[in-house]
Every structure is written in structure tokens, then in C-alpha cells.
Design a protein around this motif. Structure first.
Motif, PDB file in Angstrom:
ATOM      1  N   ARG A 148     -43.567  14.103  20.272  1.00  0.00           N
ATOM      2  CA  ARG A 148     -43.618  13.219  19.109  1.00  0.00           C
ATOM      3  C   ARG A 148     -42.978  14.085  17.693  1.00  0.00           C
ATOM      4  O   ARG A 148     -44.009  14.981  17.194  1.00  0.00           O
ATOM      5  N   ILE A 149     -41.697  14.152  17.401  1.00  0.00           N
ATOM      6  CA  ILE A 149     -41.385  15.062  16.450  1.00  0.00           C
ATOM      7  C   ILE A 149     -40.983  14.179  14.985  1.00  0.00           C
ATOM      8  O   ILE A 149     -40.576  13.284  15.112  1.00  0.00           O
ATOM      9  N   VAL A 150     -41.491  14.763  13.957  1.00  0.00           N
ATOM     10  CA  VAL A 150     -41.223  14.347  12.546  1.00  0.00           C
ATOM     11  C   VAL A 150     -40.730  15.454  11.837  1.00  0.00           C
ATOM     12  O   VAL A 150     -41.207  16.562  11.698  1.00  0.00           O
ATOM     13  N   ARG A 151     -39.433  15.301  11.051  1.00  0.00           N
ATOM     14  CA  ARG A 151     -39.131  16.353  10.166  1.00  0.00           C
ATOM     15  C   ARG A 151     -39.162  16.007   8.825  1.00  0.00           C
ATOM     16  O   ARG A 151     -38.792  14.837   8.341  1.00  0.00           O
ATOM     17  N   LEU A 152     -39.632  16.822   8.099  1.00  0.00           N
ATOM     18  CA  LEU A 152     -40.215  16.391   6.484  1.00  0.00           C
ATOM     19  C   LEU A 152     -39.117  17.294   5.838  1.00  0.00           C
ATOM     20  O   LEU A 152     -38.956  18.533   5.965  1.00  0.00           O
ATOM     21  N   SER A 153     -38.242  16.592   5.280  1.00  0.00           N
ATOM     22  CA  SER A 153     -37.117  17.426   4.490  1.00  0.00           C
ATOM     23  C   SER A 153     -37.553  17.711   3.108  1.00  0.00           C
ATOM     24  O   SER A 153     -37.029  18.686   2.662  1.00  0.00           O
ATOM     25  N   ARG A 154     -38.348  16.710   2.587  1.00  0.00           N
ATOM     26  CA  ARG A 154     -38.700  16.951   1.343  1.00  0.00           C
ATOM     27  C   ARG A 154     -39.946  16.015   1.004  1.00  0.00           C
ATOM     28  O   ARG A 154     -40.328  14.903   1.585  1.00  0.00           O
ATOM     29  N   GLY A 155     -40.788  16.679  -0.064  1.00  0.00           N
ATOM     30  CA  GLY A 155     -41.918  15.939  -0.521  1.00  0.00           C
ATOM     31  C   GLY A 155     -43.053  15.881   0.122  1.00  0.00           C
ATOM     32  O   GLY A 155     -43.452  17.221   0.762  1.00  0.00           O
ATOM     33  N   GLU A 156     -44.150  15.060   0.243  1.00  0.00           N
ATOM     34  CA  GLU A 156     -45.523  15.458   0.749  1.00  0.00           C
ATOM     35  C   GLU A 156     -46.134  14.160   1.567  1.00  0.00           C
ATOM     36  O   GLU A 156     -45.856  13.082   1.292  1.00  0.00           O
ATOM     37  N   VAL A 157     -46.744  14.393   2.990  1.00  0.00           N
ATOM     38  CA  VAL A 157     -46.920  13.444   3.527  1.00  0.00           C
ATOM     39  C   VAL A 157     -48.241  13.789   4.078  1.00  0.00           C
ATOM     40  O   VAL A 157     -48.752  14.795   4.429  1.00  0.00           O
ATOM     41  N   LEU A 158     -49.235  12.456   4.378  1.00  0.00           N
ATOM     42  CA  LEU A 158     -50.551  12.648   4.930  1.00  0.00           C
ATOM     43  C   LEU A 158     -50.458  11.961   6.286  1.00  0.00           C
ATOM     44  O   LEU A 158     -50.009  10.871   6.490  1.00  0.00           O
ATOM     45  N   PHE A 159     -50.783  13.096   7.307  1.00  0.00           N
ATOM     46  CA  PHE A 159     -50.577  12.399   8.651  1.00  0.00           C
ATOM     47  C   PHE A 159     -51.792  12.268   9.207  1.00  0.00           C
ATOM     48  O   PHE A 159     -52.703  12.961   9.326  1.00  0.00           O
ATOM     49  N   GLU A 160     -52.111  10.869   9.753  1.00  0.00           N
ATOM     50  CA  GLU A 160     -53.262  10.649  10.583  1.00  0.00           C
ATOM     51  C   GLU A 160     -52.781  10.451  11.966  1.00  0.00           C
ATOM     52  O   GLU A 160     -52.214   9.340  12.294  1.00  0.00           O
ATOM     53  N   VAL A 161     -52.888  11.049  12.949  1.00  0.00           N
ATOM     54  CA  VAL A 161     -52.116  11.296  14.201  1.00  0.00           C
ATOM     55  C   VAL A 161     -53.020  10.485  15.245  1.00  0.00           C
ATOM     56  O   VAL A 161     -54.094  10.998  15.488  1.00  0.00           O
ATOM     57  N   ALA A 162     -52.460   9.873  15.915  1.00  0.00           N
ATOM     58  CA  ALA A 162     -53.090   9.212  17.211  1.00  0.00           C
ATOM     59  C   ALA A 162     -53.132  10.098  18.243  1.00  0.00           C
ATOM     60  O   ALA A 162     -52.123  10.822  18.644  1.00  0.00           O
ATOM     61  N   HIS A 163     -54.323  10.222  18.891  1.00  0.00           N
ATOM     62  CA  HIS A 163     -54.468  11.298  20.132  1.00  0.00           C
ATOM     63  C   HIS A 163     -53.750  10.799  21.394  1.00  0.00           C
ATOM     64  O   HIS A 163     -53.734  10.075  21.699  1.00  0.00           O
TER      65      HIS A 163
END
Length: 328
Positions: A148-163
Motif C-alpha cells: 500500500r503506497i502513498v506518495r506525499l508530494s507536498r504538505g502534511e498528513v496524519l496517517f491512521e493505518v489499518a493493520h
């Protein structure tokens, strides 16, 4: 002669998300938190989400007219519990298939989410993972069946990841990767800096040496494992800096706040300027080193400037395009 209007068509991403929401809301796992997340999703779509959900619901309501016994079996077996994402995705994919949109939308799951200046957004992905985007942020989600890949190109993100042990969750930000199995953390990406704050669980941060043309990972090095409460800052040309950070400070932006704790005024000004177009400036290098503490509202640079000025005996000069803090 009247103008012909083009019918509004929701995006493919909106249809995929709407289908996933539908199977969750009709399940035994429905609760107040899920309903609140759904309302936030509807509101965030500027009409796109609502239109997609309306059309998917229409198909659901007409299910008696279509042979969807397979869908009924899947949804019954899943019981729509958020602990069983693969069944929820399967049910959503079947709804999309009935719509004639194809299951590839959920099998490839390549979507982009963005926010503008002053805008925040919460997105619930098909596996139950929740992303909370701060203002002026952009992420690209790519679930390829292996990772499961997420690319953050800019800014700020809170990740609450499902196990999900079988499918590691990887955030790519610049030349760094943040890998987690099931945890909560914040990643911030700017032009020459990447920060990670771990709230719960465990993550590892590594330097990505190269990525093949196919998009696969080539090799990683310099892995750093964080513990809850730890904060890692990576700046171009500098060694990574590991420190501690309060969870409420890392997520203060979700409450419309900035929490400063002995922060140099120069850094504090840069942080406040992220949320207010009426920019704050200081023209004295020594003044930029003054340590500032307190809780301040985002989007109100004038109030911040006046507060700091009253504490340190400074002067505030308001101009058309900016606010200036000076010693005299």
C-alpha cells in the motif's frame, strides 16, 4: 436559443469511494464514528461525492431487478466489519461492476487527493486506513496488490493505518520512505525538508537510493526506527535529527492551532505563514533567534504578532501585503 448544459458526471475515484462507503454503511459494523467520517467525506467532495453516492445507492436500491446474488453473499460473509477490508473491497468492486465502471478502479486503487490553502480534508481508504490532510497538501494512493503506497508530494498528513501484515503501508516523501503495518503518524513534506512524528505503534524511516522505471523499490539504506512520541527531521544536506514531540503539538493543526515550545521566532513565523496570506516578516537575524512558546490560532498572523510584541517589547507595523515585527 437556450444553452445546453453538460450533465454532471462524478469522477471515477468518487464512484470507487462511494461504493466502499455503501457496503460499510449497510453493515453490522456501522457506528457513530463511521457515520461522522461518511458525512465529512460527503462534505469534502464539492458535489462530486454526493452525486456518486446517490447513483451507487440507486443501483443498490434496484438490486432486486438485477442478479447480484454474488454481491449478497459477499456482503453477508463480510458482515462489513472494518477488520475485514478485503471483503469490503470485493463487495464495493461488485457494485462498481453493476454500474458498468469495472472493478479495476478498486484493484489498482490509484487515486490523488489534494487540499487548497486553508482547507483540510479527511479521506477513508478502502482498507480502512484514514488520511487527514492539512491545508495545501497532495497525496497519490497506489495499492498494487503487494504494498500500500502513498506518495506525499507536498504538505502534511496524519496517517491512521489499518493493520495488514501481508501488505505493508509505505509513505514516500522526497527521497525517504516511511513504512508501517498498523499505526498512527504524521508526515510533513516541504521543498527541502521531511518530518515524521510517531503517535502510536512503530514505523521505520529509510533513505531510498533508487526507484526503477517500473516504480519498484531498488534498495533502501540508513533505516531509523521510531518509538511513540519521537520526531524525525530530515533536511537536505544535513544529518537526520531525532527528537521528542508531544502528540497534541503534532496534530494541533487539526484544531486550527499552532503549539510553540521554545521555538525560534524565525521558525515560528514560517509556521504561521503557512496558514495566512497576510504574511509576517522579521528583518533582524538576532530577533529570529528569540524563543517563543504558546498556543496560537492559525490564520491570524496579526494576533500572533501583537502577542509576541507585547511579551518581548517589539513593535508591529501593518502594511498592505504583510506584517512586520521590529525592535524599533
Amino acid at each position: 436559443m437556450s444553452e445546453r448544459k453538460t450533465p454532471f458526471r462524478p469522477s471515477r475515484a468518487a464512484y470507487a469511494e462511494a461504493a466502499a462507503w455503501l457496503v460499510q454503511l449497510h453493515g453490522a459494523g456501522r457506528d457513530a464514528e463511521l457515520e461522522a467520517d461518511f458525512r465529512a467525506w460527503l462534505k469534502a467532495g464539492s458535489g462530486d461525492h454526493a452525486a456518486a453516492f446517490e447513483r451507487v445507492t440507486e443501483v443498490w436500491d434496484k438490486a432486486g431487478e438485477v442478479d447480484i446474488r454474488g454481491l449478497a453473499r459477499v456482503t453477508s460473509r463480510a458482515a462489513f466489519e472494518r477488520k475485514q477490508p478485503r471483503w469490503r473491497v470485493a463487495a464495493a468492486a461488485m457494485v462498481l461492476s453493476v454500474l458498468g465502471l469495472g472493478v479495476f478502479l478498486l484493484s489498482s486503487h490509484d487515486m490523488e487527493y489534494t487540499t487548497g490553502i486553508g482547507e483540510q480534508r479527511t479521506v477513508r481508504l478502502s482498507d480502512g486506513t484514514r488520511l487527514s490532510l492539512n491545508q495545501d497538501s497532495a497525496v497519490d494512493v497506489d495499492y498494487d496488490g503487494r504494498r500500500r503506497i502513498v506518495r506525499l508530494s507536498r504538505g502534511e498528513v496524519l496517517f491512521e493505518v489499518a493493520h495488514d501484515v501481508q501488505h505493508p503501508f509505505v509513505v514516500m516523501a522526497g527521497d525517504r520512505t516511511v513504512t508501517a503495518l498498523g499505526t498512527s503518524f504524521v508526515v510533513r513534506k516541504e521543498s527541502d525538508e521531511m518530518d515524521v512524528t510517531l503517535l502510536e505503534g512503530k514505523v521505520s524511516v529509510a533513505s531510498l537510493m533508487a526507484v526503477r522505471a517500473s516504480g519498484a523499490f531498488e534498495k533502501e539504506q540508513g533505516e531509523i526506527t521510531l518509538k511513540p512520541g519521537q520526531y524525525l527531521r530530515v533536511r537536505a544536506g544535513e544529518r537526520p535529527q531525532l527528537d521528542v514531540r508531544r502528540a497534541d503539538a503534532a496534530t494541533a493543526w487539526r484544531r486550527g492551532e499552532v503549539i510553540l515550545d521554545g521555538t525560534p521566532l524565525g521558525e515560528a513565523v514560517a509556521e504561521m505563514n503557512r496558514y495566512d496570506p497576510h504574511r509576517l516578516e522579521i528583518d533582524d537575524a538576532d530577533l529570529g533567534q528569540v524563543r517563543v512558546s504558546g498556543i496560537y490560532r492559525t490564520g491570524d498572523n496579526l494576533d500572533f504578532a501583537r502577542s509576541v510584541a507585547s511579551i518581548y517589547g517589539l513593535k508591529v507595523k501593518e502594511e498592505a501585503s504583510h506584517i512586520r515585527l521590529t525592535k524599533d
